[in-house]
Design a protein around this motif. Structure first.
Motif, PDB file in Angstrom:
ATOM      1  N   GLU A  95       0.859  -1.260   0.048  1.00  9.97           N
ATOM      2  CA  GLU A  95       0.140  -0.038   0.173  1.00  9.97           C
ATOM      3  C   GLU A  95       0.814   1.273   0.043  1.00  9.97           C
ATOM      4  N   ILE A  96       1.908   1.232   0.733  1.00 10.69           N
ATOM      5  CA  ILE A  96       2.754   2.533   0.747  1.00 10.69           C
ATOM      6  C   ILE A  96       3.563   2.728  -0.677  1.00 10.69           C
ATOM      7  N   VAL A  97       3.909   1.645  -1.083  1.00  9.05           N
ATOM      8  CA  VAL A  97       4.514   1.795  -2.597  1.00  9.05           C
ATOM      9  C   VAL A  97       3.430   2.174  -3.404  1.00  9.05           C
ATOM     10  N   GLY A  98       2.109   1.545  -3.378  1.00 10.72           N
ATOM     11  CA  GLY A  98       1.318   2.002  -4.533  1.00 10.72           C
ATOM     12  C   GLY A  98       0.975   3.348  -4.251  1.00 10.72           C
ATOM     13  N   LEU A  99       0.408   3.789  -3.155  1.00 12.90           N
ATOM     14  CA  LEU A  99       0.051   5.105  -2.946  1.00 12.90           C
ATOM     15  C   LEU A  99       1.448   6.162  -3.313  1.00 12.90           C
ATOM     16  N   VAL A 100       2.650   6.066  -2.765  1.00 12.39           N
ATOM     17  CA  VAL A 100       3.620   6.798  -3.418  1.00 12.39           C
ATOM     18  C   VAL A 100       3.723   6.940  -4.874  1.00 12.39           C
ATOM     19  N   LEU A 101       3.735   5.766  -5.551  1.00 11.67           N
ATOM     20  CA  LEU A 101       3.654   5.707  -6.983  1.00 11.67           C
ATOM     21  C   LEU A 101       2.577   6.448  -7.581  1.00 11.67           C
ATOM     22  N   ALA A 102       1.295   6.094  -7.009  1.00 12.39           N
ATOM     23  CA  ALA A 102       0.212   6.716  -7.736  1.00 12.39           C
ATOM     24  C   ALA A 102      -0.002   8.383  -7.305  1.00 12.39           C
ATOM     25  N   VAL A 103       0.336   8.596  -6.258  1.00 15.65           N
ATOM     26  CA  VAL A 103       0.221  10.015  -6.101  1.00 15.65           C
ATOM     27  C   VAL A 103       1.314  11.020  -6.328  1.00 15.65           C
ATOM     28  N   GLY A 104       2.489  10.292  -5.783  1.00 15.22           N
ATOM     29  CA  GLY A 104       3.690  11.385  -5.929  1.00 15.22           C
ATOM     30  C   GLY A 104       4.403  11.101  -7.236  1.00 15.22           C
ATOM     31  N   ILE A 105       4.468  10.019  -7.948  1.00 10.98           N
ATOM     32  CA  ILE A 105       4.838   9.981  -9.391  1.00 10.98           C
ATOM     33  C   ILE A 105       4.163  10.257 -10.444  1.00 10.98           C
ATOM     34  N   LEU A 106       2.891   9.294 -10.168  1.00  6.15           N
ATOM     35  CA  LEU A 106       1.989   9.238 -11.309  1.00  6.15           C
ATOM     36  C   LEU A 106       1.116  10.372 -11.408  1.00  6.15           C
ATOM     37  N   ALA A 107       0.643  10.842 -10.381  1.00  5.43           N
ATOM     38  CA  ALA A 107      -0.414  12.134  -9.975  1.00  5.43           C
ATOM     39  C   ALA A 107      -1.733  11.722 -10.647  1.00  5.43           C
ATOM     40  N   LEU A 108      -2.291  10.584 -10.169  1.00  3.32           N
ATOM     41  CA  LEU A 108      -3.414   9.999 -10.779  1.00  3.32           C
ATOM     42  C   LEU A 108      -4.592  10.545  -9.841  1.00  3.32           C
ATOM     43  N   GLY A 109      -5.555  10.218 -10.501  1.00  2.68           N
ATOM     44  CA  GLY A 109      -6.902  10.677  -9.462  1.00  2.68           C
ATOM     45  C   GLY A 109      -7.295   9.636  -8.599  1.00  2.68           C
ATOM     46  N   THR A 110      -8.649   9.732  -7.967  1.00  4.39           N
ATOM     47  CA  THR A 110      -8.924   9.047  -7.152  1.00  4.39           C
ATOM     48  C   THR A 110      -8.879   7.534  -7.204  1.00  4.39           C
ATOM     49  N   VAL A 111      -9.771   7.136  -8.311  1.00  2.00           N
ATOM     50  CA  VAL A 111     -10.118   5.859  -8.694  1.00  2.00           C
ATOM     51  C   VAL A 111      -8.932   5.244  -9.073  1.00  2.00           C
ATOM     52  N   PRO A 112      -8.126   5.728 -10.076  1.00  2.00           N
ATOM     53  CA  PRO A 112      -6.960   5.238 -10.396  1.00  2.00           C
ATOM     54  C   PRO A 112      -5.854   5.006  -9.206  1.00  2.00           C
ATOM     55  N   THR A 113      -5.784   5.982  -8.386  1.00  2.53           N
ATOM     56  CA  THR A 113      -5.010   5.755  -7.178  1.00  2.53           C
ATOM     57  C   THR A 113      -5.579   4.636  -6.194  1.00  2.53           C
ATOM     58  N   ALA A 173      -3.948  15.157  -0.629  1.00  5.71           N
ATOM     59  CA  ALA A 173      -2.793  15.529  -0.370  1.00  5.71           C
ATOM     60  C   ALA A 173      -1.570  15.015  -1.042  1.00  5.71           C
ATOM     61  N   GLY A 174      -0.503  15.684  -1.122  1.00  5.65           N
ATOM     62  CA  GLY A 174       0.583  15.107  -1.886  1.00  5.65           C
ATOM     63  C   GLY A 174       1.689  14.718  -1.065  1.00  5.65           C
ATOM     64  N   LEU A 175       2.512  14.148  -1.703  1.00  8.93           N
ATOM     65  CA  LEU A 175       3.732  13.640  -0.712  1.00  8.93           C
ATOM     66  C   LEU A 175       4.558  14.557   0.104  1.00  8.93           C
ATOM     67  N   GLY A 176       4.262  16.008  -0.135  1.00  9.57           N
ATOM     68  CA  GLY A 176       5.094  16.915   0.861  1.00  9.57           C
ATOM     69  C   GLY A 176       4.067  17.406   1.841  1.00  9.57           C
ATOM     70  N   ASP A 177       2.746  16.924   1.946  1.00  7.47           N
ATOM     71  CA  ASP A 177       1.967  17.201   3.030  1.00  7.47           C
ATOM     72  C   ASP A 177       1.941  16.321   4.201  1.00  7.47           C
ATOM     73  N   VAL A 178       2.053  16.661   5.231  1.00  2.00           N
ATOM     74  CA  VAL A 178       2.047  15.723   6.437  1.00  2.00           C
ATOM     75  C   VAL A 178       0.896  14.823   6.596  1.00  2.00           C
ATOM     76  N   LEU A 179      -0.324  15.489   6.135  1.00  2.00           N
ATOM     77  CA  LEU A 179      -1.540  14.612   5.986  1.00  2.00           C
ATOM     78  C   LEU A 179      -1.494  13.383   5.266  1.00  2.00           C
ATOM     79  N   PHE A 180      -0.500  13.540   4.235  1.00  6.45           N
ATOM     80  CA  PHE A 180      -0.403  12.143   3.492  1.00  6.45           C
ATOM     81  C   PHE A 180      -0.003  11.192   4.280  1.00  6.45           C
TER      82      PHE A 180
END
Length: 220
Positions: A95-113, A173-180
């Motif tokens: 899950e950590i790898v998937g979220l970092v990839l989907a949000v931080g690298i690919l910048a996908l939307g909610t459903v693809p993420t 939230a993005g990778l630079g956000d505490v909330l992420f």
């Protein structure tokens, strides 16, 4: 309610405090491995280390009550927690790898993420069961079938809750956000709790054996 929780989790002090507590708990775990439970197998040591790293004192409590040879007696409830931790260690990493990839690298939307994260979590969770089975000499096809049968229900429940809560709290939230990061840790821990009754049921109905009694490992 969501806004209040997100505002609290967005504070840097919350992230720093949680990381400090989690690393301290990992230190206690490693100390216990060395001083009181050296007989625990290598795989389960990794499982418990990841569980405690993800969930801090919650993970340490689960280990302390269910994973040590000092438990007074084993029960299906304890077997369920050990089985859940085993699943959780792999799924959490995925899950950590998937979220970092989907949000931080690919910048996908909610459903693809959500889909990418679930795919990684499911794959990592299955591999953590498949690998040891094949190491013990089980053919790939049989090992894969056993892994899918024994782990699918647990992984699905864990990830539906974890991914759902994470996106609900930190969908933008993005990778630079505490909330992420704080939302990720919160959602992972809630996924751990959600999967426990599923694993208890799987053990009770013989779908999976559950992880071995740590007292038997010590005797061996």
């Amino acid at each position: 309610m969501r806004d209040q929780i997100a505002a609290f989790l967005s504070q840097p002090a919350v992230l720093i405090g949680w990381l400090g507590v989690s690393f301290a708990c990992v230190g206690v775990l490693l100390w216990d491995f060395r001083r009181a439970n050296p007989e625990i197998g290598r795989l389960m040591k990794v499982v418990w280390a990841l569980t405690v790293l993800y969930s801090g004192p919650v993970g340490l409590l689960v280990y302390w009550m269910t994973g040590r040879k000092q438990i007074a007696r084993d029960t299906i409830w304890r077997r369920g927690w050990r089985s859940t931790a085993h699943c959780y260690s792999g799924c959490g990493m995925g899950e950590i790898v998937g979220l970092v990839l989907a949000v931080g690298i690919l910048a996908l939307g909610t459903v693809p993420t959500a889909l990418v994260t679930f795919a990684f979590a499911f794959t990592f969770g299955i591999l953590l069961t498949l690998g040891p089975l094949m190491h013990d000499g089980v053919p790939f096809g049989e090992a894969m079938q056993d892994s899918l049968v024994s782990e699918t229900a647990s992984i699905v429940m864990m990830e539906v809750v974890a991914i759902g809560v994470d996106l609900w709290l930190a969908g933008g939230a993005g990778l630079g956000d505490v909330l992420f990061w704080t939302a990720m840790m919160t959602s992972l821990t809630l996924g751990l709790f959600a999967a426990w009754p599923v694993n208890v049921a799987l053990v009770r109905f013989g779908v999976k054996e559950g992880m071995h009694d740590p007292r038997e490992m010590a005797k061996a």
